[in-house]
Design a protein around this motif. Sequence first.
Motif, mmCIF file in Angstrom:
data_model
loop_
_atom_site.group_PDB
_atom_site.id
_atom_site.type_symbol
_atom_site.label_atom_id
_atom_site.label_comp_id
_atom_site.label_asym_id
_atom_site.label_seq_id
_atom_site.Cartn_x
_atom_site.Cartn_y
_atom_site.Cartn_z
ATOM 1 N N THR A 56 -7.762 -33.352 -30.811
ATOM 2 C CA THR A 56 -7.568 -32.346 -29.770
ATOM 3 C C THR A 56 -8.055 -32.828 -28.410
ATOM 4 O OG1 THR A 56 -7.873 -29.998 -29.226
ATOM 5 C CG2 THR A 56 -9.769 -31.159 -30.135
ATOM 6 N N TYR A 57 -8.870 -33.891 -28.395
ATOM 7 C CA TYR A 57 -9.303 -34.520 -27.144
ATOM 8 C C TYR A 57 -8.565 -35.828 -26.886
ATOM 9 C CZ TYR A 57 -13.220 -31.271 -26.457
ATOM 10 O OH TYR A 57 -14.005 -30.143 -26.236
ATOM 11 N N ALA A 70 -10.182 -25.460 -31.978
ATOM 12 C CA ALA A 70 -9.784 -25.398 -30.576
ATOM 13 C C ALA A 70 -8.599 -24.460 -30.375
ATOM 14 C CB ALA A 70 -9.455 -26.799 -30.067
ATOM 15 N N LYS A 75 -12.149 -24.641 -25.827
ATOM 16 C CA LYS A 75 -12.452 -26.074 -25.765
ATOM 17 C C LYS A 75 -13.033 -26.409 -24.396
ATOM 18 C CE LYS A 75 -9.173 -29.275 -25.312
ATOM 19 N NZ LYS A 75 -8.073 -30.206 -25.657
ATOM 20 N N THR A 77 -14.231 -29.141 -21.562
ATOM 21 C CA THR A 77 -13.942 -30.500 -21.110
ATOM 22 C C THR A 77 -15.061 -31.056 -20.235
ATOM 23 O OG1 THR A 77 -12.725 -29.654 -19.185
ATOM 24 C CG2 THR A 77 -11.454 -30.102 -21.192
ATOM 25 N N ILE A 378 -16.492 -27.267 -28.842
ATOM 26 C CA ILE A 378 -15.531 -26.199 -29.121
ATOM 27 C C ILE A 378 -16.308 -24.986 -29.614
ATOM 28 C CG2 ILE A 378 -13.533 -25.500 -30.512
ATOM 29 C CD1 ILE A 378 -12.939 -28.548 -30.838
ATOM 30 N N SER A 389 -8.160 -21.307 -25.477
ATOM 31 C CA SER A 389 -8.713 -21.380 -24.126
ATOM 32 C C SER A 389 -9.301 -22.766 -23.851
ATOM 33 C CB SER A 389 -9.821 -20.333 -23.947
ATOM 34 O OG SER A 389 -9.366 -19.033 -24.248
ATOM 35 N N THR A 390 -9.359 -23.112 -22.576
ATOM 36 C CA THR A 390 -9.994 -24.353 -22.139
ATOM 37 C C THR A 390 -10.894 -24.054 -20.961
ATOM 38 O OG1 THR A 390 -8.090 -25.688 -22.841
ATOM 39 C CG2 THR A 390 -9.614 -26.699 -21.286
ATOM 40 N N SER A 391 -12.069 -24.677 -20.943
ATOM 41 C CA SER A 391 -13.015 -24.486 -19.845
ATOM 42 C C SER A 391 -13.449 -25.830 -19.286
ATOM 43 C CB SER A 391 -14.256 -23.718 -20.323
ATOM 44 O OG SER A 391 -15.243 -23.665 -19.303
#
Length: 518
Positions: A56-57, A70, A75, A77, A378, A389-391
């Motif tokens: 996922t990364y 994730a 997730k 970053t 995560i 979602s991603t932060s």
Amino acid sequence: MKYLLSALCLFLIVFFLSCNRSPSGTKKSTEKKTGPKRPNVVLIYTDDLGYGDISTYGGEIPTPHIDRLAEDGLKFTNAYTTASTCTPSRYSLLTGEYAWRAKGRGVAPGDASSLIKPGTETLPGVLQKAGYKTAVVGKWHLGLGGEDGPDWNGKIAPGPLEIGFDYSFLIPATGDRVPCVFVENHHVVNLDPDDPIQVNYRKKVGNWPTGKDNPELLTTKWSHGHDMTIVNGISRIGFMTGGKAALWRDEDFADKLVEKSTAFIRENKDKPFFLYFSTHDIHVPRIAHERFQGKTDRGPRGDVIVQLDWTVGELTKTLKELGLEDNTIVIFTSDNGPVLDDGYEDQAGELVGDHHPSGILRGGKYSAFEAGTRIPMIVKWPRQIKPGSTSGTLFSQIDLIGSFAAHTGQDIAPGQAPDTQNHWDVLTGKDSAGRKGVVQEATHGVLSYVSGDYKYIPPSDGGPKITWGPDIETGFSENEQLYNIKDDPSETKNIAEEHPGITGKMREELMAVREMGR
């Protein structure tokens, strides 16, 4: 009589309506409670897993169970551990204090005394006060016992049970260090009192063969620094003898840790619980269970990543089976960045191929560059966190204790957890205003500082490369370094001279954090 009956009916109607409203006047929820009011917490703390190691990364090794976390959660970053080595990062995670604030918190030998003393405020202690049952299962590496270290043949205390955990099942240090035994609560598991354990990190004890003198007995050869007592065909750091009935089999690590963890979850399914699941994967020696050996074309390192993914799947499957998934916070993260050759000839470098353990970042374990401390993270909580979602908000593992203390309404005693902050809303995806800055600790205690878009590394006398084996850049230079890690995440261009104002500001902010509390 008619008026009396009417008044009585009116009273009953008003009473009925008032009973179905909250004090604020809004209608009470009729939703049936499906679990404890406070969320369960499962913290999966992996070992030496790099920013680019899971798919996922961007990793090339399939990790479907971790990827699903994730997909179902948040997730990060821009999340950091506090150090590029394990003992200090674990210390900071549990105590909310930068490990470098006192001496003796570097990478601990296998016979170190307890680094976290009884009376110290800890993450499990905060949750224990809030009514949680707490457990640690897996790698510890924070020392055990009193000033003279652990008594392997008696009661091993103080340890996790004295700092907030109700249950513990430990790899005392790491898999590459003696003694090669499990410790459950206060005692070595399966120890025969007629075969006492002896451990020494300075001189040989007993007559067990060593990797240096008996390489023909090895199933996994050492490359540097792991040439002492042989256990299970693998030579370790340190010497030991005795305790044969208690010796572990490296291939069984993942199964044993999952077994103990799922048992704890099942036993405490009707009350809030906190599980600190500290994996051995993907630390050396990388010895996957037989059913995972050869699962990838990346050698043992790839195989233990697949095994790690399986352990995550087993824990999440258990939560789902017990109906706990919706109200359980699962946090998946790592203690520091990646390393290939870390003491054993397991072809990690030769077979890495187009898989990039550090992703786009520079450096790795031990390093002051970003790959040393920026790690995958995560957070899944179906009841509160929006899936997928991603932060990119700056978050540090040191803030877990402050955030959970605030969420559960627990006060932290003055002088305790001095570096933690409450960023609960960042952790759960409700806020994008994270901490202002975070200090990172590299090998040899070199500190750097991240704030906003920038990374500052002060001058250091250390050389540019790790000298004892791993092929990793230290990030050390005799000159100040400043990088714009937003535009240049690979830290390719030092802009310190171009931006003296920013460099000076970052230098002052790092100094201010260092001086705090002195």
